[in-house]
Design a protein around this motif. Structure first.
Motif, PDB file in Angstrom:
ATOM      1  N   GLU B 240       0.967  -1.213  -0.069  1.00 28.70           N
ATOM      2  CA  GLU B 240      -0.127  -0.046   0.007  1.00 28.70           C
ATOM      3  C   GLU B 240       1.096   1.147   0.050  1.00 28.70           C
ATOM      4  O   GLU B 240       1.928   1.216   0.124  1.00 28.70           O
ATOM      5  CB  GLU B 240      -0.637   0.079   1.189  1.00 28.70           C
ATOM      6  CG  GLU B 240      -1.667  -1.210   1.236  1.00 28.70           C
ATOM      7  CD  GLU B 240      -2.984  -1.315   0.214  1.00 28.70           C
ATOM      8  OE1 GLU B 240      -3.079  -0.383  -0.376  1.00 28.70           O
ATOM      9  OE2 GLU B 240      -3.637  -2.466  -0.004  1.00 28.70           O
ATOM     10  N   GLY B 242       0.959   4.231   1.828  1.00 31.36           N
ATOM     11  CA  GLY B 242       1.362   4.692   2.934  1.00 31.36           C
ATOM     12  C   GLY B 242       1.574   6.267   3.195  1.00 31.36           C
ATOM     13  O   GLY B 242       2.741   6.375   3.372  1.00 31.36           O
ATOM     14  N   GLY B 243       0.731   6.975   2.344  1.00 30.86           N
ATOM     15  CA  GLY B 243       0.817   8.388   2.686  1.00 30.86           C
ATOM     16  C   GLY B 243       1.706   8.800   1.400  1.00 30.86           C
ATOM     17  O   GLY B 243       1.585  10.110   1.299  1.00 30.86           O
ATOM     18  N   PHE B 244       2.353   8.445   0.631  1.00 33.41           N
ATOM     19  CA  PHE B 244       3.010   9.083  -0.632  1.00 33.41           C
ATOM     20  C   PHE B 244       2.049   9.043  -1.527  1.00 33.41           C
ATOM     21  O   PHE B 244       0.882   8.242  -1.659  1.00 33.41           O
ATOM     22  CB  PHE B 244       4.106   7.968  -0.839  1.00 33.41           C
ATOM     23  CG  PHE B 244       5.314   7.941  -0.069  1.00 33.41           C
ATOM     24  CD1 PHE B 244       6.263   8.841  -0.149  1.00 33.41           C
ATOM     25  CD2 PHE B 244       5.381   7.150   0.969  1.00 33.41           C
ATOM     26  CE1 PHE B 244       7.436   9.143   0.610  1.00 33.41           C
ATOM     27  CE2 PHE B 244       6.642   7.042   1.888  1.00 33.41           C
ATOM     28  CZ  PHE B 244       7.641   8.214   1.571  1.00 33.41           C
ATOM     29  N   LYS B 250       7.311   6.365  -2.827  1.00 33.95           N
ATOM     30  CA  LYS B 250       7.471   5.488  -1.720  1.00 33.95           C
ATOM     31  C   LYS B 250       8.628   4.353  -1.849  1.00 33.95           C
ATOM     32  O   LYS B 250       9.427   4.291  -1.153  1.00 33.95           O
ATOM     33  CB  LYS B 250       6.335   4.679  -1.543  1.00 33.95           C
ATOM     34  CG  LYS B 250       6.032   3.464  -0.466  1.00 33.95           C
ATOM     35  CD  LYS B 250       4.828   2.986  -0.103  1.00 33.95           C
ATOM     36  CE  LYS B 250       4.520   2.201   0.975  1.00 33.95           C
ATOM     37  NZ  LYS B 250       5.049   0.777   0.428  1.00 33.95           N
ATOM     38  N   PHE B 253      11.948   6.026  -1.797  1.00 38.09           N
ATOM     39  CA  PHE B 253      12.225   6.361  -0.349  1.00 38.09           C
ATOM     40  C   PHE B 253      12.447   5.066   0.466  1.00 38.09           C
ATOM     41  O   PHE B 253      13.140   5.335   1.841  1.00 38.09           O
ATOM     42  CB  PHE B 253      11.082   7.201   0.427  1.00 38.09           C
ATOM     43  CG  PHE B 253      11.328   8.675   0.102  1.00 38.09           C
ATOM     44  CD1 PHE B 253      11.140   9.173  -1.103  1.00 38.09           C
ATOM     45  CD2 PHE B 253      12.127   9.672   1.122  1.00 38.09           C
ATOM     46  CE1 PHE B 253      11.108  10.569  -1.212  1.00 38.09           C
ATOM     47  CE2 PHE B 253      12.616  10.974   0.873  1.00 38.09           C
ATOM     48  CZ  PHE B 253      11.941  11.296  -0.380  1.00 38.09           C
TER      49      PHE B 253
END
Lengths: 396, 596
Positions: B240, B242-244, B250, B253
């Motif tokens: 998923e 996750g905020g990105f 994501k 990072f």
């Protein structure tokens, strides 16, 4: 129940350890502070968590992702500018409904503290605790378990019960907070304070763990408090002739070479190369991918990831951020010091060196107690550092 | 390249089939379809993404079904060419991933016998063969039908009035998921993780019969096979965002932790244990496709630099048809998914030629791991974005570790030199973090290329492959035409194309090629092309030859490809984002290419 965790702040007083990460992502006991907060919530069945992120948010998002790894369901709300906790709460609004907890993401808190708050069953409520240094916080005056007054950072001694920045609020209060944002009210505490004449705000006292790190040297104590390993968990390779005493954990892919002496509580991360003949003394955490060469001694230190400590180094009561490289023979002993942060002096009984990310040192550097060395500094061989160094300083 | 799901259980099959299919969307998304078997056999399919199919989905009732997401290879994307396919009498529905090579001949025979075709695809012959061969047992009929086809396949079939899903595979992946009172089959384990992490990997040539309460596995000749299930440690949530904003960001990072995981257990033990690397070979051949090929090119430079052992490269699709010289190299195959059809075929070919083989892959239990003598797992975790990012840099990590071991075991790399390299390699997560820290500056630098029609990427030596990869990244996600070029070759042609509207991205690392790079940049500047230079962050000279400079931390030149790759990934990402491109799923591309 849902919880909003405030994790957007930088933590400027903790520089240089917040140069590339928000305060909540500083690792203590090899886990970011925020992870302890999330665990404390999950332990109490609060799995639906909204993280308010801002400063260096990618560091948080790439660690927590959607939270499943931590037993939580995490959503993110972005606070572009850090305009205080009241504003932070309003950016999380669309995720909130009914009652919810508000927790500061940058304090080491345990499940017991959250249980005390949830157990009180009174909304709105604020979690308070005793502090030895109340002047750093909001002091709460309580009568019959109700808050009478909150005084931010009082200069006079008026009590030792402080606000932990942990609340149980509801949707109506959120609306009030929203109305007050922008009217000089930047903190949730301020908004609640202004409402005290109109409504009852319960004060819930906790004896659970609540520890805050305000200044860089506080991290040494917070790290020690976070080292609650029980027994020995050894996943890496320990060569023969290594002595391991007390509670010690050693991560996968780490090799502890012969002649090394480790006295717990100590935690060592994954993929490290330690020894031969290194001494690691209590309340030390060593991150991932760290190398410590022969005849070095590390005591009561917080060593983050990918640090390289050359042979014959001595480090005590020190904090080394990610990627610090020491060629050989660093002396960073602990001692009494007058440390300086934001033009303010602090007398510290026992502290070592506080060294920022990716700083490199030549051979035989001496750092006097309480010095704060910025990130990305280059320090030549034989240099003696006293006082603070700005980020990216070059000293030869 | 397509994605397949099959379900037999107690819940309504539709929800499972659609949800699982969405997790396979990276395998293709030009059309999708679903078939559910209840009182009748119902099929719904259309051109376009799965989300579109879902919107128009009628009520499909039944607890057995199959679904498919397509990336067209034979027959253009259209409703008629979408899977599943149904036979003339509407008794069978079938989905397929792969290629039937003799489909034209088969189609003629079947049409001659009266079968009606509704599509242009190769797949449709299978369902008509099935219809002809059915004598009461779907599994037998499928095996009989597959005997007649040449090519590769992963297929799943359902039949009206039966709870069975019958599946078979040859050179295309299939995995069976074991549930309680329900069982699954899918192209990739990520599709199943919402339901179970207890899986059975099907081997090449195997077939299976899946019902709500049982899974029977058969070998090529139809004999029963017993196999222990595997527990998968990946979870769906790994996949998923996750905020990105995008999976790509994501995954970029996640680079530092991915690298950490690749090195874990490999770095400290770099020269211990048995490995075919210590055996006697006089050359190395690295075989790969796409981004993995660029990693392999870096591998060539570094193996030759570290160990002085001659190293050659080959595209998997070329190697498998090459005649083969009289040499017995150590063959290293690089495939993120471990399912790339050409690379699998090359692995088989290398073994047929008697070479020792080693695979670098990210996916535990993937097909290639069973085709080679030794496996190096990169452990980068799942990658959803079609463009490879963290998996590319972890492939480089694997090649560093292997290169160092080759150098050491063949006497070219001293213990001391090995220690030094190892120490710096251990710090790579930190250096990548520092590059990520610089993301804002990289985003700003997109000013120079976001409006360009064409961009040149130039570099030399070990960073020549890096610029190829950088150009590929920009092309595939931002749709800007980009070319990677060896800087020294610029004057042999491309210089003619340069003009003020064509920016040049140049990698200028202070190594033995540095002076030459500066000279090349002067040539470029003379044509008024804007120059974006990437060099060490302490290099003050670059700003005099470049319009803009992006710095990377000062590591040994041999390790710079990792940091520059991450820089160029971010550059491509931010450019595509400014242009509003569908970053995670670029048009016409699919993640792992299981067709040849």
């Amino acid at each position: 129940m849902k919880a909003v965790v405030l994790a957007a702040g930088e933590g400027t007083r903790l520089r240089p350890f917040t140069v590339s990460r928000p305060k909540v992502m500083i690792p203590v006991g090899n886990r970011p502070i925020l992870e302890y907060v999330v665990s404390a919530l999950v332990d109490n069945g609060v799995r639906d968590i909204v993280l308010v992120v801002g400063y260096r948010k990618e560091r948080i998002m790439s660690h927590f992702a959607d939270g499943k790894k931590f037993g939580a369901k995490i959503a993110y709300a972005v606070q572009e500018k850090q305009l205080g906790t009241a504003h932070a709460l309003t950016v999380a609004k669309r995720h909130l409904d009914g009652d919810f907890l508000v927790v500061a993401g940058d304090n080491l808190i345990d499940g017991r503290a959250i249980a005390d708050l949830v157990g009180c069953r009174r909304v709105p409520a604020i979690l308070v605790t005793k502090s030895e240094t109340p002047s750093k916080y909001g002091v709460v005056q309580v009568e019959n378990e109700k808050v009478v007054r909150i005084i931010e950072k009082p200069e006079a001694k008026i009590g030792n019960i402080i606000s932990t920045g942990t609340y149980w609020l509801n949707k109506e209060l959120l609306r009030t907070v929203e109305e007050n944002v922008g009217r000089d009210m930047i903190g949730i505490t301020q908004v609640l304070q202004s409402l005290i004449p109109m409504m009852a705000l319960s004060a819930v006292h906790t004896t659970g763990r609540w520890i805050d790190a305000v200044y860089p040297w506080d991290l040494i104590g917070v790290n020690a408090a976070a080292l609650t390993i029980r027994g020995q968990e050894i996943a890496g390779t320990v060569e023969s002739g290594v002595t391991i005493k007390g509670n010690v954990s050693i991560g996968a892919g780490t090799r502890i070479r012969s002649g090394t002496y480790i006295e717990g509580p100590v935690t060592i991360g994954e993929g490290c190369d330690i020894g031969p003949s290194v001494t690691i003394l209590p309340s030390t955490s060593v991150g991932d991918g760290v190398q410590i060469d022969s005849f070095s001694l590390v005591s009561n230190c917080l060593i983050m990831n990918n640090v390289d400590i050359g042979s014959h180094s001595h480090l005590s009561h020190s904090v080394l951020d990610d990627g610090v490289t020491i060629s050989t023979g660093l002396a960073a002993p602990a001692g009494m010091a007058f440390a300086k942060v934001e033009d303010e002096f602090f007398k510290l009984e026992r502290v070592g060196a506080l060294i920022g990310e990716a700083t490199e040192m030549g051979a035989g550097v001496v750092i006097s107690p309480g010095s704060i060395v910025g990130s990305g500094c280059r320090i030549g061989s034989g240099v003696r550092v006293t006082g603070n160094l700005e980020n990216k300083s070059v000293v030869v | 390249m397509c994605g397949i799901v099959g379900y037999s259980g107690s819940r309504q099959a539709v929800e499972v089939l659609i949800d699982a299919l969405k997790r396979l969307e990276y395998r293709g998304y030009d059309s999708a379809g679903i078939a559910v078997c209840g009182k009748e056999l119902q099929v719904h399919k259309d051109k376009g993404e799965i989300a579109g199919l879902e919107e128009t989905l009628p009520m499909l009732k039944g607890t057995v079904g199959i679904s498919h997401t397509r990336w067209a290879t034979c027959g253009r994307p259209s409703k008629n060419n979408a899977h599943p396919f149904v036979d003339c009498r509407g008794k069978f529905a079938l989905v397929h991933n792969g290629i039937i090579e003799n489909h034209i001949a088969l189609r003629k025979e079947l049409q001659a016998r009266g079968h009606k075709f509704t599509s242009e695809t190769d797949t449709e012959v299978l369902v008509h063969l099935l219809e002809e061969n059915f004598k009461g047992d779907t599994h037998e009929a499928l095996l009989e039908s597959l005997k007649k086809v040449k090519g590769t396949y992963a297929v799943a079939v359902i039949r009206l009035g039966s709870k069975e899903v019958v599946a078979a595979r040859k050179e295309n992946p299939l995995v069976i998921g074991l549930g309680v009172g329900e069982n699954f089959v899918a192209s990739d384990v990520t599709a199943l993780l919402n339901y179970t992490n207890n899986v059975l990997y099907m081997m090449d040539g195997e077939s299976a019969v899946i019902t709500p309460g049982s899974v029977k596995l058969f070998n090529e000749s139809g004999g029963r096979v017993e196999r222990e299930p595997t527990l998968v440690s990946w979870t769906v949530e790994d996949a998923e965002k996750g905020g990105f904003d995008h999976f790509m960001l994501k995954e970029i990072f996640e680079g530092p932790s991915a690298i950490h995981n690749t090195l874990l257990g490999n770095l400290n033990e770099i020269v211990t244990g048995d490995s075919i690397i210590d055996s006697n070979f006089s050359s190395v051949k690295i075989i790969a496709c796409g981004s993995s090929y660029h990693a392999a090119m870096v591998g060539k430079y570094l193996i030759e630099t570290i160990s002085s052992i001659p190293t050659t490269l080959e595209f998997a699709s070329e190697y498998r048809y090459s005649s083969g010289a009289k040499e017995m190299p150590l063959v290293i195959l690089v495939s993120q998914s471990g399912e790339t059809a050409d690379t699998l075929a090359a692995a088989r070919e290398a073994r047929r030629r008697g070479c020792q083989t080693l695979a670098i892959t990210n996916v535990v239990g993937s097909t290639i791991t069973r085709e080679v003598d030794e496996v190096f797992y990169t452990h980068a975790g799942p990658e959803i974005c079609v463009a490879a990012t963290k998996t590319y840099i972890t492939q480089l990590m694997a090649l560093y570790v292997l290169g160092m071991r080759i150098g050491h075991s063949h006497g070219a790399l001293s213990h001391d030199a090995l220690r030094l390299l190892r120490s710096e390699l251990r710090s790579m997560p930190q250096y990548v973090r520092e590059v990520l820290e610089n993301a804002a500056a990289i985003e700003e630098a997109t000013d120079m290329i976001v409006n360009a029609r064409d961009v040149f990427f130039i570099g030399r030596n070990i960073n020549y492959p890096t610029v190829l990869e950088g150009a590929l990244k920009l092309k595939e996600i931002s749709y800007i035409h980009a070319e990677g070029y060896a800087a020294g070759e610029l004057k042999h042609g491309p210089l003619a194309l340069l003009n003020p509207d064509m920016p040049v991205v140049a990698v200028c690392i202070r190594d033995h090629t540095y002076e030459k790079m500066l000279a090349n940049l002067t040539e470029v500047a003379a044509r008024d092309s804007p120059v974006l230079a990437i060099g060490y962050d302490d290099d003050t000279e670059l700003s005099s030859v470049a319009n803009r400079v992006i710095g990377i931390p000062k590591v040994k030149p041999i390790f710079t490809p990792v940091l520059i790759a991450v820089t160029l990934q971010l550059l491509a990402y931010y450019t595509a984002r400014r242009k509003g491109c569908p970053i995670d799923k670029p048009r016409n591309l699919a993640k792992s290419v299981t067709v040849e």
